[in-house]
Design an enzyme around this catalytic site. Sequence first.
Site: not given
Length: 322
Positions: A139-141, A143, A241
């Site tokens: 997961l993106d930081r 998110t 995104r």
Amino acid sequence: MKDLERNSVQLVTIVEEEAGQRIDNYLLRVCKGVPKSHIYRILRSGEVRVNKGRIDQLYRLQAGDVVRIPPIRIAEKAAGSAPVPGAEFAIVHEDSHLLVIDKPAGVAVHGGSGVSYGVIEQLRAARPDAKFLELVHRLDRETSGLLLLAKKRSALTNLHEQMRDGTTDKRYLTLVSGDWKNPRQHVKLPLHKFTTPDGERRVVVQAGGQEAHTVFNLLRKWEGFALLEAELKTGRTHQIRVHLASSGFPIAGDEKYGDFALNKQLQKANDTRGALKRMFLHAYRITFQHPDTGKPMTLTAPLPPECERFLVSLGQPTGKHS
């Protein structure tokens, strides 16, 4: 397995959970703090042996293998670096094969790119006796939400196969800026990933890029905002995104691809709404087959309180869809 002694030869017997992985990846994991270049040097020189024989870095370990690991000297810098603080996170599900957590926003899943450690390093530090613990996906930081970790190599392999085959179902909740119209909208835009000169990962829509497909379902609308459910059909870096930003509906609070002027305004509350100090993207539901039993599992993580509060502050929705 626990950290290895550095100053003597170690003979380590591989257990079932460790089988299947390459010898180089195994050594990088158990020889914490040892530079990658040193690991490959001792592999090339033949100092690492399996069942008393020489192997190359591509050798895949089997249960019962006896690995000889030579004395390892750590560079002073690595030896003196700050230890990773152990941490546990909100557990959504745990059994002998799987650990599923609800990751908070602002925490990286692993170290690198200017971050010295992330979720995986902190969990390993908190669970020194865990024989195997690996990220199933990322997961993106910025998110928040559901993050799967495997506690056995067989579980990792199985879940990766499910994701490759497209049998897992990942859903996200996101708040976008703009007047969203369609109850259900498919976005198919090819994505190209690159790294900026300062080492930052970026993604752009570009012909010839990787095929990427997201389905967006409209849940609620307000003046200037819409709450969407994003359904991932492919799992590319920053996919949701970039698909939204390229469609003219940037995610609220997205500092990389969003509306920077709007993000600045959202940092502070005003007469009509509260403040939003993070990116509004949350992995709230995932469906997959349990890697051991094969039974279907659906796990959910509710919207974080700061996101829920922001939605409440927007007042009554002007439109709602199921």
